[in-house]
Scaffold this motif. Structure first.
Motif, short mmCIF file in Angstrom:
data_model
loop_
_atom_site.label_atom_id
_atom_site.label_comp_id
_atom_site.label_asym_id
_atom_site.label_seq_id
_atom_site.Cartn_x
_atom_site.Cartn_y
_atom_site.Cartn_z
N GLU A 176 1.11 -1.14 0.13
CA GLU A 176 0.07 -0.09 0.00
C GLU A 176 1.10 1.15 0.02
O GLU A 176 1.27 1.62 1.20
CB GLU A 176 -1.02 -0.08 1.35
N ILE A 177 1.50 1.64 -1.26
CA ILE A 177 2.57 2.61 -1.42
C ILE A 177 2.29 3.77 -1.90
O ILE A 177 1.63 3.61 -3.36
CB ILE A 177 3.56 2.00 -1.97
N ALA A 178 2.70 4.88 -1.28
CA ALA A 178 2.10 6.27 -1.97
C ALA A 178 3.45 7.25 -1.84
O ALA A 178 4.07 7.01 -0.85
CB ALA A 178 1.11 6.97 -0.97
N GLY A 179 3.54 7.94 -2.84
CA GLY A 179 4.69 8.63 -2.98
C GLY A 179 5.03 9.49 -4.14
O GLY A 179 3.68 9.93 -4.69
N VAL A 180 5.96 10.20 -4.39
CA VAL A 180 6.25 11.39 -5.46
C VAL A 180 7.20 10.85 -6.39
O VAL A 180 8.49 10.37 -5.92
CB VAL A 180 6.56 12.35 -4.65
N VAL A 200 1.72 9.58 -6.76
CA VAL A 200 1.39 8.06 -7.33
C VAL A 200 1.31 7.20 -6.45
O VAL A 200 2.07 7.30 -5.09
CB VAL A 200 2.48 7.69 -8.44
N GLY A 201 0.95 5.82 -6.67
CA GLY A 201 0.62 4.86 -5.76
C GLY A 201 1.11 3.63 -6.45
O GLY A 201 0.79 3.32 -7.61
N VAL A 202 1.17 2.44 -5.73
CA VAL A 202 1.59 1.08 -6.24
C VAL A 202 0.70 0.23 -5.05
O VAL A 202 0.93 0.49 -4.08
CB VAL A 202 3.02 0.87 -6.28
N GLY A 203 0.02 -0.69 -5.71
CA GLY A 203 -0.71 -1.63 -4.74
C GLY A 203 0.16 -3.07 -4.66
O GLY A 203 1.32 -3.31 -4.64
N CYS A 204 -0.74 -4.22 -4.81
CA CYS A 204 -0.17 -5.35 -4.50
C CYS A 204 0.69 -5.94 -5.64
O CYS A 204 1.19 -7.12 -5.41
CB CYS A 204 -1.45 -6.12 -4.33
N PHE A 205 0.43 -5.71 -6.84
CA PHE A 205 1.38 -6.14 -7.95
C PHE A 205 1.94 -5.00 -8.77
O PHE A 205 1.52 -3.84 -8.88
CB PHE A 205 0.48 -7.15 -8.74
N VAL A 206 3.32 -5.58 -9.35
CA VAL A 206 4.02 -4.55 -10.17
C VAL A 206 4.17 -5.10 -11.65
O VAL A 206 5.00 -4.26 -12.21
CB VAL A 206 5.45 -4.24 -9.35
N ASP A 207 3.78 -6.19 -11.98
CA ASP A 207 3.61 -6.63 -13.35
C ASP A 207 2.80 -7.93 -13.45
O ASP A 207 2.21 -8.25 -12.57
CB ASP A 207 5.21 -7.18 -13.72
N PRO A 260 -4.66 13.16 0.75
CA PRO A 260 -3.44 13.25 1.28
C PRO A 260 -2.69 11.94 1.08
O PRO A 260 -3.42 10.58 1.01
CB PRO A 260 -3.57 13.35 2.60
N LEU A 261 -1.50 11.91 1.00
CA LEU A 261 -0.79 10.59 0.78
C LEU A 261 -0.73 9.54 1.70
O LEU A 261 -0.77 8.24 1.63
CB LEU A 261 0.85 11.02 0.36
N ASP A 262 -0.78 10.00 3.09
CA ASP A 262 -0.97 8.91 3.96
C ASP A 262 -2.28 8.38 3.95
O ASP A 262 -2.31 6.96 4.23
CB ASP A 262 -0.78 9.72 5.55
N ALA A 263 -3.21 8.87 3.68
CA ALA A 263 -4.69 8.50 3.51
C ALA A 263 -4.89 7.59 2.39
O ALA A 263 -5.60 6.87 2.17
CB ALA A 263 -5.79 9.52 3.61
N ALA A 264 -3.84 7.82 1.28
CA ALA A 264 -4.12 7.23 0.00
C ALA A 264 -3.57 5.82 0.08
O ALA A 264 -4.06 4.93 -0.43
CB ALA A 264 -3.25 7.86 -1.16
N ALA A 265 -2.44 5.67 0.97
CA ALA A 265 -1.69 4.49 0.82
C ALA A 265 -2.65 3.14 1.20
O ALA A 265 -2.62 2.42 0.47
CB ALA A 265 -0.74 4.45 2.13
N PRO A 266 -3.63 3.33 2.35
CA PRO A 266 -4.39 1.96 2.42
C PRO A 266 -5.40 1.78 1.60
O PRO A 266 -6.05 0.50 1.34
CB PRO A 266 -5.25 2.39 3.68
N LEU A 267 -5.99 2.86 0.72
CA LEU A 267 -6.64 2.65 -0.54
C LEU A 267 -6.25 1.74 -1.52
O LEU A 267 -6.78 0.84 -2.21
CB LEU A 267 -7.11 3.79 -1.42
N LEU A 268 -4.69 1.41 -1.55
CA LEU A 268 -4.26 0.80 -2.80
C LEU A 268 -4.10 -0.82 -2.70
O LEU A 268 -4.13 -1.57 -3.58
CB LEU A 268 -2.77 1.18 -2.84
#
Ligand code: NAP
Ligand code: ZN
Ligand code: ZN
Length: 350
Positions: free
Chosen positions: A64-68, A85-92, A150-158
């Motif tokens: 559950e990754i949020a960043g710039v 931007v954000g990344v969730g459970c998979f990267v490919d 906000p990025l901290d609130a965005a993280a768990p959404l992912l």
């Protein structure tokens, strides 16, 4: 390659400790970003404790990754430096099977999705997750975080957010649908918020009434304790859909009996042990037992935009990385309201 700080598990029993890992140089299609916040999902705990099989230690969890964005490859078209931007459970994923083409990459049949951690990437290197200072991901597996979130609130959404958004949409949550959410943890509280925002009638089924005030404030219309046998008597045949987010094994027969004729129990929790399903409560009322796994990239973006539009945010407790092991204990004790989010600032320092 660049070196970043991270928190890793080295065995099923040892606490996570600070270490360093390497990230690849961004290729033409890659986005490199500084991780600002990373959520703690119960799946991180199942993984590092070896409850889903022995992982590839050392494991840096976090999906559950949020960043710039700090750099983009020459062929990247969707993102630029400075984007949130954000990344969730998979990267490919394979990108060519029917699931990938349909945008449900989480169900990739061409070898499966590549997990954000505890997997092997296209480059042959182990993937490492969000409890770290930075990450490099192909732009097609990155989502854009709306400015209002906000990025901290965005993280768990992912993870938690999309894991509930997807089945709510798939089983047509909306006015007139009676939906029960079992377990008021990270996933469950997103189910309440998103389901209520979609207009469904939401009931929380929690072990006790301890969190009832919270549940009703989050948007639930009804709240019952599963420790009270009366709950299973009075709610028999009440729900069109049950979303089970519990991380442990439940008596599924008891919950199936709470469904209407043709109702569906959707398994979202991934407990360590096999589930036992009694046939009579299932066949007797033509009920269905289903499951659902996170959501695809397009659906994750749709969920973020929905949260933007409907003002849906998770309830979080922001922690420093050295609190991760304590946070794990608290999650295991159902003492989380309702997602721990790691502020990774100290992991971005050299
Ligand atoms: P969590 O925050 O720990 O929430 C789980 C909740 O389940 C607890 O808050 C508790 O709710 C309830 N619970 C825990 N132990 C229980 C027990 N022994 N009996 C009855 N209820 C119990 O965990 P989470 O991060 O939401 O994840 C929940 C599960 O979903 C995990 O198994 C995780 O691996 C899985 N998961 C699946 C997906 C997917 O794509 N399908 C995605 C993410 C996570 P109450 O206190 O309200 O009873
Ligand atoms: Zn997760
Ligand atoms: Zn595929």
């Amino acid at each position: 390659m660049s070196t970043v700080s991270a928190y890793a598990a080295t065995s099923a029993t040892a606490p996570l400790t600070k270490t360093t890992i390497t990230r690849r140089e961004p290729g033409p299609h890659d986005v490199a970003f500084d991780i600002v916040f990373a959520g703690i999902c119960h799946s991180d705990i199942h993984t590092v404790k070896g409850e889903w099989g022995k992982p590839r230690y050392p494991v840096v969890p976090g999906h559950e990754i949020a960043g710039v964005v700090t750099a983009v490859g020459s062929a990247v078209t969707k993102y630029q430096v400075g984007d949130r931007v954000g990344v969730g459970c998979f990267v490919d994923s394979c990108r060519s099977c029917p699931s990938c083409v349909a945008g449900v990459e989480q169900y990739c049949t061409g070898g499966g999705m590549v997990g954000t951690y505890n997997a092997v990437g296209r480059d042959g290197e182990p993937t490492q997750g969000g409890y770290s200072g930075a990450i490099v991901v192909d732009e097609n597996y990155v989502v854009r975080i709306p400015d209002s979130i906000p990025l901290d609130a965005a993280a768990p959404l992912l993870c938690a957010g999309v894991t509930l958004y997807s089945p709510l949409r798939h089983w047509s949550a909306g006015p007139g649908k009676r939906i029960a959410v079992v377990g008021l943890g990270g996933l469950g509280h997103m189910g309440v918020k998103l389901g209520a925002a979609m207009g469904a009638e939401i009931t929380v089924l929690s072990q006790s009434l301890k969190k009832m005030e919270d549940g009703l404030r989050l948007g639930a219309h009804h709240y019952h304790a599963t420790s009270d046998p009366e709950t299973f008597k009075k709610l028999r045949g009440s729900f069109d859909v049950i979303l089970n987010t519990v991380s442990a094994n439940l008596d599924l027969g008891a919950y199936l009996n709470l469904l209407t004729v043709d109702g569906t129990l959707v398994e979202l929790g991934m407990p360590e042990h096999e589930m036992k399903v009694p046939p009579f409560p299932l066949a007797g009322m033509r009920r269905s037992l289903s499951g659902s796994m996170i959501g695809g990239i397009a659906e994750t973006q749709e969920m973020l935009d929905f949260c933007d539009e409907h003002d849906v945010r998770p309830e979080i407790e922001v922690i420093a990385p050295d609190y991760i092991n304590t946070a794990y204990e608290r999650v295991l004790a159902s003492d989380v309201r309702y997602r721990f989010v790691i502020d990774t600032e100290s992991l971005r320092q050299p």
